[in-house]
Design a protein around this motif. Structure first.
Motif, PDB file in Angstrom:
ATOM      1  N   UNK A 118       0.816  -1.216   0.000  1.00  0.00           N
ATOM      2  CA  UNK A 118       0.000   0.000   0.000  1.00  0.00           C
ATOM      3  C   UNK A 118       0.847   1.261   0.000  1.00  0.00           C
ATOM      4  N   UNK A 119       1.930   1.284   0.805  1.00  0.00           N
ATOM      5  CA  UNK A 119       2.820   2.452   0.837  1.00  0.00           C
ATOM      6  C   UNK A 119       3.492   2.649  -0.525  1.00  0.00           C
ATOM      7  N   UNK A 120       3.885   1.551  -1.180  1.00  0.00           N
ATOM      8  CA  UNK A 120       4.537   1.646  -2.486  1.00  0.00           C
ATOM      9  C   UNK A 120       3.590   2.227  -3.542  1.00  0.00           C
ATOM     10  N   UNK A 121       2.300   1.887  -3.447  1.00  0.00           N
ATOM     11  CA  UNK A 121       1.341   2.400  -4.437  1.00  0.00           C
ATOM     12  C   UNK A 121       1.107   3.902  -4.290  1.00  0.00           C
ATOM     13  N   UNK A 122       1.220   4.435  -3.089  1.00  0.00           N
ATOM     14  CA  UNK A 122       0.984   5.868  -2.852  1.00  0.00           C
ATOM     15  C   UNK A 122       2.266   6.554  -2.369  1.00  0.00           C
ATOM     16  N   UNK A 123       3.413   6.150  -2.932  1.00  0.00           N
ATOM     17  CA  UNK A 123       4.692   6.652  -2.461  1.00  0.00           C
ATOM     18  C   UNK A 123       4.869   8.143  -2.772  1.00  0.00           C
ATOM     19  N   UNK A 124       4.367   8.599  -3.927  1.00  0.00           N
ATOM     20  CA  UNK A 124       4.531  10.014  -4.296  1.00  0.00           C
ATOM     21  C   UNK A 124       3.794  10.939  -3.323  1.00  0.00           C
ATOM     22  N   UNK A 125       2.625  10.507  -2.836  1.00  0.00           N
ATOM     23  CA  UNK A 125       1.869  11.346  -1.908  1.00  0.00           C
ATOM     24  C   UNK A 125       2.324  11.237  -0.478  1.00  0.00           C
ATOM     25  N   UNK A 126       2.942  10.114  -0.120  1.00  0.00           N
ATOM     26  CA  UNK A 126       3.366   9.907   1.268  1.00  0.00           C
ATOM     27  C   UNK A 126       4.740  10.512   1.562  1.00  0.00           C
ATOM     28  N   UNK A 127       5.587  10.654   0.524  1.00  0.00           N
ATOM     29  CA  UNK A 127       6.934  11.214   0.728  1.00  0.00           C
ATOM     30  C   UNK A 127       6.984  12.585   0.053  1.00  0.00           C
ATOM     31  N   UNK A 128       6.815  13.657   0.764  1.00  0.00           N
ATOM     32  CA  UNK A 128       6.872  14.978   0.149  1.00  0.00           C
ATOM     33  C   UNK A 128       8.315  15.411  -0.127  1.00  0.00           C
ATOM     34  N   UNK A 129       8.485  16.298  -1.061  1.00  0.00           N
ATOM     35  CA  UNK A 129       9.811  16.825  -1.391  1.00  0.00           C
ATOM     36  C   UNK A 129      10.560  16.030  -2.430  1.00  0.00           C
ATOM     37  N   UNK A 131      10.233  14.648  -6.308  1.00  0.00           N
ATOM     38  CA  UNK A 131       9.439  14.724  -7.527  1.00  0.00           C
ATOM     39  C   UNK A 131       9.400  13.352  -8.218  1.00  0.00           C
ATOM     40  N   UNK A 132       8.302  13.077  -8.931  1.00  0.00           N
ATOM     41  CA  UNK A 132       8.212  11.783  -9.644  1.00  0.00           C
ATOM     42  C   UNK A 132       9.317  11.594 -10.681  1.00  0.00           C
ATOM     43  N   UNK A 133       9.734  12.705 -11.351  1.00  0.00           N
ATOM     44  CA  UNK A 133      10.793  12.584 -12.358  1.00  0.00           C
ATOM     45  C   UNK A 133      12.125  12.196 -11.704  1.00  0.00           C
ATOM     46  N   UNK A 134      12.415  12.808 -10.563  1.00  0.00           N
ATOM     47  CA  UNK A 134      13.640  12.472  -9.849  1.00  0.00           C
ATOM     48  C   UNK A 134      13.608  11.030  -9.354  1.00  0.00           C
ATOM     49  N   UNK A 135      12.449  10.598  -8.881  1.00  0.00           N
ATOM     50  CA  UNK A 135      12.296   9.217  -8.416  1.00  0.00           C
ATOM     51  C   UNK A 135      12.520   8.231  -9.563  1.00  0.00           C
ATOM     52  N   UNK A 136      11.970   8.518 -10.755  1.00  0.00           N
ATOM     53  CA  UNK A 136      12.128   7.618 -11.911  1.00  0.00           C
ATOM     54  C   UNK A 136      13.582   7.554 -12.356  1.00  0.00           C
ATOM     55  N   UNK A 137      14.273   8.717 -12.362  1.00  0.00           N
ATOM     56  CA  UNK A 137      15.679   8.747 -12.764  1.00  0.00           C
ATOM     57  C   UNK A 137      16.549   7.953 -11.796  1.00  0.00           C
ATOM     58  N   UNK A 138      16.275   8.115 -10.494  1.00  0.00           N
ATOM     59  CA  UNK A 138      17.040   7.369  -9.498  1.00  0.00           C
ATOM     60  C   UNK A 138      16.779   5.864  -9.597  1.00  0.00           C
ATOM     61  N   UNK A 139      15.538   5.507  -9.871  1.00  0.00           N
ATOM     62  CA  UNK A 139      15.201   4.084 -10.036  1.00  0.00           C
ATOM     63  C   UNK A 139      15.952   3.480 -11.210  1.00  0.00           C
ATOM     64  N   UNK A 140      15.987   4.191 -12.345  1.00  0.00           N
ATOM     65  CA  UNK A 140      16.660   3.673 -13.537  1.00  0.00           C
ATOM     66  C   UNK A 140      18.167   3.554 -13.312  1.00  0.00           C
ATOM     67  N   UNK A 141      18.757   4.592 -12.718  1.00  0.00           N
ATOM     68  CA  UNK A 141      20.195   4.544 -12.464  1.00  0.00           C
ATOM     69  C   UNK A 141      20.579   3.463 -11.489  1.00  0.00           C
ATOM     70  N   UNK A 142      19.771   3.290 -10.456  1.00  0.00           N
ATOM     71  CA  UNK A 142      20.061   2.249  -9.476  1.00  0.00           C
ATOM     72  C   UNK A 142      19.883   0.854 -10.074  1.00  0.00           C
TER      73      UNK A 142
END
Length: 534
Positions: A118-129, A131-142
């Motif tokens: 459940x936390x993973x599905x709403x991660x963008x709203x639960x973790x402020x500060x 951005x979705x673009x930064x999260x996607x870039x970090x996911x791809x690089x990792x």
């Protein structure tokens, strides 16, 4: 209750606001349908962000191996110990390590898994500060960094160097052959006998570089390069050579070419040693199985070690024989049994009858070695040595005893003839080249006469044998007839004796009646008298 949630951006620690709703596992997903509902269940307490991809990679590799990173240890000591609440973790192994080292109570259950989902599905709203673009870039690089780490990718395992080295080695071999051929042909006009006496190309060039003109061989010392016998032969040939005279300028150009050949040969030796060391560092098991050159050519043909590891054993077996394969498929003939792997030492020492079988077995073991070298963590060559020993034992068994039937009595040889292609080798018949007779008429007549004489002699011998056999048969028949006559005479004598014995007692008892019974002799006399009277 606190929840440890790992993301590609950093560590997040949530506090569960309503623990009663966690008891309903089946309907827990409904509480995370929207970010507003999710914020009523959990709330972000602390977020530790990674500085770069390297730090994220180190943290996740530690998590995968069940270890605690230094950054995670600081966060847990700072936040969780002060709260004095149990910690929910997604990995039971990680929970055990945290409990052991930090003395914190950890929870791992199906309820925690649903909560993490459940936390993973709403991660963008639960973790402020974040951005979705930064999260996607970090996911791809990792993801790229993690997969590279899992494959143990390092600078020592760059197979591009092997591809370039083996290509350069092949080019050097071609150029050396061209240079040496030109050098021998060029100097052969001046001293043609030297090429027949010295067969080694490098020694030939060194001798030529040291001496130059053939007139200098008489005073030159070549004991460092040649044995005494060969040196004496070279000096003797130089005195009576049939070569032409050349100028000093021609000799200088030839010597310059010899210098180039010697330098290229030395560089080729150095390059081969470099290739050996590179192959033992990157693919030690492949090197043990098929050798440095064959292994490097396989890698160069596939493009890289990873591409080669994706090929099947049947593909590796015929790698390098693509033209022959497609030609055979087009013409519906037998496909090739081996490609580059034919130059391996195991295939080379096999008899031609078993080369296909050994190449197939070697390809299967080589593919295992390639995948072990490409994806394995260990860099030792133990597996290659073990597989090579098995193949050598199998090769000895095939060469010594042949293949036996697995089922049945086990004594009869396996009937594998129908699986082997037996091509009919047609020899050239030279009798159809010329219409002229092979021998003259006189010789033919003489041959016919000789044959007739031989036939007559054989016929005479046969007749003589037949006559001898007939005479022998006649003699045997004559002997049988004489014996039969003797036996018949003896029988008649016995009968006469018996009759004479019977007649004597009758004559003694009845003397007066003897006149009445006349003997046959008397009857004959009476008949004669009557005839005379008439």
């Amino acid at each position: 209750m606190l929840v440890l949630f790992e993301t590609s951006v950093g560590y997040a620690i949530f506090k569960v606001l309503n623990e009663k709703k966690l008891q309903e596992v089946d309907s827990l997903w409904k509480e995370f349908e929207t970010p507003e509902k999710a914020n009523k269940i959990v709330k972000l307490k602390h977020f530790e962000k990674f500085q770069d991809t390297a730090e994220a990679l180190a943290a996740f590799t530690a998590l995968m191996e069940g270890k605690i990173n230094k950054q995670l240890k600081k966060v847990l000591k700072k936040i969780v110990k002060e709260a004095h609440e149990p910690l929910a973790v997604a990995d039971a192994k990680l929970g055990g390590v945290i409990k052991e080292k930090l003395n914190l109570s950890c929870i791992h259950s199906p309820v925690v898994n649903e909560l993490m989902r459940g936390i993973r599905s709403q991660m963008d709203g639960l973790i402020p500060g974040v951005e979705p673009r930064e999260m996607a870039a970090m996911c791809l690089g990792l993801a790229h960094s993690l997969s590279r780490y899992r494959l143990k990718f390092s600078a020592d395992k760059v197979d591009t160097m092997i591809v370039q080295a083996i290509s350069l080695l092949d080019d050097l071999d071609k150029e050396l052959n061209n240079y040496i051929m030109r050098c021998r042909e060029w100097y052969g006009w001046h001293f043609p006998e030297l090429g027949k006496i010295i067969s080694d190309n490098l020694t030939y060039c060194k001798c030529l570089q040291k001496v130059g003109d053939r007139r200098n061989y008489a005073s030159a010392q070549l004991s460092e390069l040649l044995p005494e016998e060969v040196e004496a032969e070279v000096k003797a040939a130089a005195e009576i050579s049939m070569g032409t005279e050349v100028s000093e300028e021609d000799i200088c150009n030839i010597l310059h070419l010899c210098t180039q050949v010697i330098e290229i040969s030395e560089y080729r030796t150095q390059l081969y040693e470099y290739l050996q060391n590179r192959m033992m560092a990157i693919a030690p098991n492949v090197t043990v199985m098929v050798g440095e050159l064959v292994g490097a050519r396989l890698i160069a043909h596939a493009g890289s070690l990873l591409n080669l590891a994706k090929h099947a054993a049947s593909t590796v077996q015929i790698l390098g024989a693509e033209k022959a394969l497609f030609r055979a498929l087009k013409s519906r003939r037998d496909t090739p049994k081996y490609g580059l792997i034919y130059h391996a030492s195991l295939v080379g020492q096999t008899s031609p009858k078993h080369k296909g079988k050994i190449s197939r077995m070697l390809a299967a073991k080589t593919v295992l070695a390639i995948r072990y070298d490409a994806f394995g963590e260990d860099s030792s060559s133990a597996m290659g040595v073990e597989n090579r020993a098995k193949l050598e034992a199998r090769l000895r068994a095939i060469e010594d005893r042949g293949i036996r039937k697995i089922s049945g009595t086990g004594k009869a040889l396996a009937k594998a003839e129908k699986y082997e292609h037996k091509s009919e080798v047609k020899t050239y018949d030279p009798s159809g080249d010329s219409t002229l007779p092979t021998c003259s008429k006189k010789r033919k007549i003489e041959q016919v006469d000789q044959e007739d004489e031989i036939i007559e002699k054989k016929a005479k011998k046969a007749k003589v044998k037949i006559k001898v056999e007939v005479e022998e048969q006649e003699e045997e028949e004559g002997v049988l007839v004489v014996e039969e006559q003797e036996t018949s005479v003896k029988k008649k004598k016995k009968k006469d004796k018996k009759k004479h014995i019977k007649e004597e007692p009758l004559s003694e008892e009845e003397p007066c009646t003897s006149t009445a019974v006349l003997s046959p002799e008397k009857k004959k006399k009476k008949k004669k008298k009557k005839g005379n009277e008439d």
